[in-house]
Design a protein around this motif. Structure first.
Motif, PDB file in Angstrom:
ATOM      1  N   UNK A  11     101.978  67.758 -74.254  1.00 34.94           N
ATOM      2  CA  UNK A  11     101.621  66.367 -73.985  1.00 34.94           C
ATOM      3  C   UNK A  11     102.340  65.862 -72.739  1.00 34.94           C
ATOM      4  N   UNK A  12     103.614  66.205 -72.612  1.00 37.44           N
ATOM      5  CA  UNK A  12     104.374  65.773 -71.441  1.00 37.44           C
ATOM      6  C   UNK A  12     103.787  66.380 -70.163  1.00 37.44           C
ATOM      7  N   UNK A  13     103.450  67.666 -70.186  1.00 39.66           N
ATOM      8  CA  UNK A  13     102.849  68.318 -69.022  1.00 39.66           C
ATOM      9  C   UNK A  13     101.514  67.661 -68.674  1.00 39.66           C
ATOM     10  N   UNK A  14     100.664  67.462 -69.673  1.00 40.77           N
ATOM     11  CA  UNK A  14      99.358  66.850 -69.428  1.00 40.77           C
ATOM     12  C   UNK A  14      99.513  65.429 -68.885  1.00 40.77           C
ATOM     13  N   UNK A  15     100.454  64.679 -69.423  1.00 39.63           N
ATOM     14  CA  UNK A  15     100.677  63.304 -68.964  1.00 39.63           C
ATOM     15  C   UNK A  15     101.187  63.277 -67.529  1.00 39.63           C
ATOM     16  N   UNK A  16     102.066  64.213 -67.181  1.00 44.89           N
ATOM     17  CA  UNK A  16     102.567  64.292 -65.801  1.00 44.89           C
ATOM     18  C   UNK A  16     101.435  64.654 -64.848  1.00 44.89           C
ATOM     19  N   UNK A  17     100.536  65.526 -65.281  1.00 48.54           N
ATOM     20  CA  UNK A  17      99.417  65.907 -64.422  1.00 48.54           C
ATOM     21  C   UNK A  17      98.404  64.777 -64.289  1.00 48.54           C
ATOM     22  N   UNK A  18      98.222  64.000 -65.342  1.00 49.50           N
ATOM     23  CA  UNK A  18      97.299  62.872 -65.287  1.00 49.50           C
ATOM     24  C   UNK A  18      97.875  61.713 -64.471  1.00 49.50           C
ATOM     25  N   UNK A  66     112.018  68.416 -69.948  1.00 40.75           N
ATOM     26  CA  UNK A  66     111.487  69.424 -70.870  1.00 40.75           C
ATOM     27  C   UNK A  66     111.661  70.821 -70.283  1.00 40.75           C
ATOM     28  N   UNK A  67     111.359  70.976 -68.995  1.00 45.73           N
ATOM     29  CA  UNK A  67     111.552  72.279 -68.347  1.00 45.73           C
ATOM     30  C   UNK A  67     113.022  72.687 -68.369  1.00 45.73           C
ATOM     31  N   UNK A  75     118.354  70.746 -60.626  1.00 45.57           N
ATOM     32  CA  UNK A  75     117.469  70.170 -59.611  1.00 45.57           C
ATOM     33  C   UNK A  75     116.196  70.980 -59.372  1.00 45.57           C
ATOM     34  N   UNK A  76     116.259  72.283 -59.559  1.00 44.03           N
ATOM     35  CA  UNK A  76     115.066  73.097 -59.337  1.00 44.03           C
ATOM     36  C   UNK A  76     113.990  72.761 -60.357  1.00 44.03           C
ATOM     37  N   UNK A  77     114.394  72.403 -61.576  1.00 50.25           N
ATOM     38  CA  UNK A  77     113.413  72.035 -62.601  1.00 50.25           C
ATOM     39  C   UNK A  77     112.732  70.716 -62.233  1.00 50.25           C
ATOM     40  N   UNK A  78     113.469  69.816 -61.612  1.00 51.30           N
ATOM     41  CA  UNK A  78     112.875  68.557 -61.155  1.00 51.30           C
ATOM     42  C   UNK A  78     111.845  68.836 -60.065  1.00 51.30           C
ATOM     43  N   UNK A  79     112.175  69.723 -59.156  1.00 54.73           N
ATOM     44  CA  UNK A  79     111.254  70.084 -58.078  1.00 54.73           C
ATOM     45  C   UNK A  79     110.016  70.767 -58.628  1.00 54.73           C
ATOM     46  N   UNK A  80     110.218  71.688 -59.567  1.00 50.36           N
ATOM     47  CA  UNK A  80     109.084  72.385 -60.187  1.00 50.36           C
ATOM     48  C   UNK A  80     108.201  71.377 -60.914  1.00 50.36           C
ATOM     49  N   UNK A  81     108.815  70.441 -61.638  1.00 51.55           N
ATOM     50  CA  UNK A  81     108.039  69.431 -62.372  1.00 51.55           C
ATOM     51  C   UNK A  81     107.165  68.626 -61.432  1.00 51.55           C
ATOM     52  N   UNK A  98     106.836  60.178 -66.028  1.00 53.95           N
ATOM     53  CA  UNK A  98     106.273  61.405 -66.590  1.00 53.95           C
ATOM     54  C   UNK A  98     106.801  62.650 -65.885  1.00 53.95           C
ATOM     55  N   UNK A  99     106.962  62.573 -64.582  1.00 51.46           N
ATOM     56  CA  UNK A  99     107.495  63.728 -63.845  1.00 51.46           C
ATOM     57  C   UNK A  99     108.931  64.005 -64.288  1.00 51.46           C
TER      58      UNK A  99
END
Length: 137
Positions: free
Chosen positions: A43-50, A64-65, A3-9, A57-58
């Motif tokens: 790509x996944x990080x950039x897509x989540x930020x966009x 991935x994290x 769950x912490x990775x979901x929160x960080x994402x 994406x999140x």
């Protein structure tokens, strides 16, 4: 999934993009540094930020994290450390409401077992539907 990775994402997708907060910036830089070795993760990080409001994406970033953290426990520990430093920044958000708006200033953190409803005005009953995340109104 951790769950912490979901929160960080979620924080990386939304908060780090819109704020120049120092601790979140360090967390984001560390993730970018690690993902530089893996174009798919970049790509996944950039897509989540966009698309910070797109849960697809999140969630992909969280997976991935999580996968990266499982493969490299030291990286996972470092993310947790950086998150602990960034967490107060993420949760110190000013909330306002106007007109008939509602400001639910109570925070919920950790694992939630059961249902949570925050609303302005409810007339009648609320019944959850077993096996789904969707309430029946």
């Amino acid at each position: 999934m951790d769950p912490i990775m979901t929160t960080i994402a979620a924080a990386l997708a939304k908060e780090a993009v819109t704020s120049g907060k120092q601790a979140l910036g360090k967390l984001l830089e560390r993730v970018k540094e690690r993902f530089a070795k893996d174009p798919g993760s970049e790509i996944v990080l950039a897509s989540a930020q966009e698309n910070p409001d797109d849960t697809k994406w999140v969630d992909a970033l969280a997976r991935v994290l999580d996968r990266t953290g499982e493969a490299d426990p030291e990286f996972a520990a470092e993310l947790r450390e950086l998150w602990a430093a960034a967490k107060p920044e993420v949760h110190s958000v000013e909330q306002t409401a106007s007109g008939h708006g509602v400001n639910n200033s109570n925070s919920i953190s950790g694992k939630v077992i059961g249902n949570v409803v925050q609303a302005y005005k409810i007339t009648g009953d609320i019944h959850g539907t077993a096996g789904t995340d969707q309430p029946s109104w």
